[in-house]
Enzyme design. Structure first.
Site, PDB file in Angstrom:
ATOM      1  N   ASN A   9       0.864  -1.181   0.000  1.00 54.54           N
ATOM      2  CA  ASN A   9       0.000   0.000   0.000  1.00 54.54           C
ATOM      3  C   ASN A   9       0.903   1.234   0.000  1.00 54.54           C
ATOM      4  OD1 ASN A   9      -1.920   1.983   0.364  1.00 54.54           O
ATOM      5  ND2 ASN A   9      -2.315   1.499   2.515  1.00 54.54           N
ATOM      6  N   TRP A  10       0.991   1.873  -1.161  1.00 53.33           N
ATOM      7  CA  TRP A  10       1.895   3.021  -1.290  1.00 53.33           C
ATOM      8  C   TRP A  10       1.359   4.291  -0.652  1.00 53.33           C
ATOM      9  CZ3 TRP A  10       3.964   2.893  -7.058  1.00 53.33           C
ATOM     10  CH2 TRP A  10       4.803   1.773  -7.201  1.00 53.33           C
ATOM     11  N   LYS A  11       0.092   4.295  -0.310  1.00 52.02           N
ATOM     12  CA  LYS A  11      -0.543   5.487   0.269  1.00 52.02           C
ATOM     13  C   LYS A  11      -0.330   6.693  -0.664  1.00 52.02           C
ATOM     14  CE  LYS A  11      -0.014   3.431   4.794  1.00 52.02           C
ATOM     15  NZ  LYS A  11       0.212   3.629   6.239  1.00 52.02           N
ATOM     16  N   HIS A  98      -9.164   1.067   5.455  1.00 61.52           N
ATOM     17  CA  HIS A  98      -7.862   1.315   6.069  1.00 61.52           C
ATOM     18  C   HIS A  98      -8.027   2.262   7.253  1.00 61.52           C
ATOM     19  CE1 HIS A  98      -3.694   2.584   6.585  1.00 61.52           C
ATOM     20  NE2 HIS A  98      -3.360   1.475   5.934  1.00 61.52           N
ATOM     21  N   GLU A 100      -6.465   4.753   8.189  1.00 60.71           N
ATOM     22  CA  GLU A 100      -6.363   6.177   7.869  1.00 60.71           C
ATOM     23  C   GLU A 100      -7.667   6.698   7.275  1.00 60.71           C
ATOM     24  OE1 GLU A 100      -1.601   5.597   7.143  1.00 60.71           O
ATOM     25  OE2 GLU A 100      -2.925   5.820   5.415  1.00 60.71           O
ATOM     26  N   GLU A 170      -4.660  -4.804  10.853  1.00 60.66           N
ATOM     27  CA  GLU A 170      -3.644  -3.782  11.044  1.00 60.66           C
ATOM     28  C   GLU A 170      -3.819  -3.125  12.411  1.00 60.66           C
ATOM     29  OE1 GLU A 170      -4.206  -0.682   8.125  1.00 60.66           O
ATOM     30  OE2 GLU A 170      -6.230  -0.344   8.873  1.00 60.66           O
ATOM     31  N   GLY A 176       3.288   2.709  10.893  1.00 63.90           N
ATOM     32  CA  GLY A 176       4.083   3.921  10.735  1.00 63.90           C
ATOM     33  C   GLY A 176       4.775   4.365  12.003  1.00 63.90           C
ATOM     34  N   SER A 215       3.509  -2.742  10.114  1.00 67.43           N
ATOM     35  CA  SER A 215       4.964  -2.553  10.024  1.00 67.43           C
ATOM     36  C   SER A 215       5.726  -3.852   9.757  1.00 67.43           C
ATOM     37  CB  SER A 215       5.505  -1.883  11.294  1.00 67.43           C
ATOM     38  OG  SER A 215       4.998  -0.571  11.415  1.00 67.43           O
ATOM     39  N   GLY A 236       3.270  -1.314   4.124  1.00 69.85           N
ATOM     40  CA  GLY A 236       3.290   0.122   3.874  1.00 69.85           C
ATOM     41  C   GLY A 236       4.660   0.580   3.417  1.00 69.85           C
ATOM     42  N   GLY A 237       5.441   1.115   4.352  1.00 69.95           N
ATOM     43  CA  GLY A 237       6.733   1.717   4.028  1.00 69.95           C
ATOM     44  C   GLY A 237       7.669   0.832   3.222  1.00 69.95           C
TER      45      GLY A 237
END
Length: 253
Positions: A9-11, A98, A100, A170, A176, A215, A236-237
């Protein structure tokens, strides 16, 4: 037998040019890894990069996901993207619910449920995100929170439709922040998720992929993915770097 799926997920990251560069590298990396045909590989790019992402990953086993959708085919919904638009350019998955989206944009379980039903009706697969806040974890409400999210988010979904839904757990406190639930904590919650899914969908729950989305990175992926009820990751990251994401794919094999 349920499938292991590694999704990125590149956001709100990567321009179109950057998307083509990283996906070209990832595509080359994946071709060099034996056994990738046994797992699913998905990348969720921003809306602006979806079309280029689909074209770049043609003739590979990398599939493309959108990060959101509006649950209407067309209409006066300024700034929104419809499932028809996604389907038309070759998108196969949509990330929904998600943390967010729930937190920053106040999306409710019922609205997420509407989106899931809409995505399924267009023969795309939802990646349905659930998870608790730190306060929920510390007050012992994790199971209560995720049970409510699952039951309300998947209300009215048939067992047959459930086969096409990926669930991503999640823990919000591990997204993050650099914090990660221990493999044992993650497995315990995944087991509870599977229990709720079984109550709703019967034996189909054993076929459903339940990913871990807190993470995950190359250094902890193998230990997390070795757990019985963890069927992949929503990354994510680490998905923003082709080598790191490739290393997580290797850990899944």
């Amino acid at each position: 037998m349920r499938k292991t799926i590694i999704a990125g997920n590149w956001k709100m990251n990567k321009t179109n040019k950057e998307t083509i560069i990283i996906l070209t590298e990832l595509k080359e990396n994946v071709q060099k890894i034996d056994g990738t045909d046994k797992i699913g590989i998905i990348i969720g790019t921003p809306f602006t990069a979806l079309s280029d992402a689909v074209k770049t990953t043609e003739n590979s086993n990398i599939k493309i996901a959108a990060q959101n959708v509006y649950p209407k085919e067309a209409g006066a919904y300024t700034g929104e993207i419809s499932p028809l638009m996604l389907k038309d350019i070759g998108v196969e998955y949509v990330i929904l619910g998600h943390s967010e989206r729930r937190d920053y944009f106040k999306e409710s379980n019922s609205f997420i449920n509407e989106k899931i039903k809409c995505v399924l009706s267009y023969e795309m697969s939802p990646i349905f995100c659930i998870g608790e806040q730190l306060e929920d974890r510390e007050t012992g409400k994790t199971n209560e929170v995720i049970t409510t999210q699952i039951k309300e988010g998947l209300s009215g979904i048939s067992s047959e439709e459930a086969k096409n839904i990926i669930v991503a757990y999640e823990p919000v406190w591990a997204i993050g922040t650099g914090k990660t639930a221990t493999p044992e904590i993650a497995e315990e919650t995944h087991k509870e998720i599977r229990k709720v899914l079984k109550e709703m969908f019967g034996e189909v729950a054993e076929e459903m992929t339940v990913q871990y989305g807190g993470s995950m990175k190359p250094t902890n992926a193998k230990e997390l993915l070795s757990q019985k009820n963890i069927d992949g990751g929503l990354i994510g990251g680490a998905s923003l770097n082709a080598k790191d994401f490739s290393d997580i794919i290797k850990a899944a094999l």
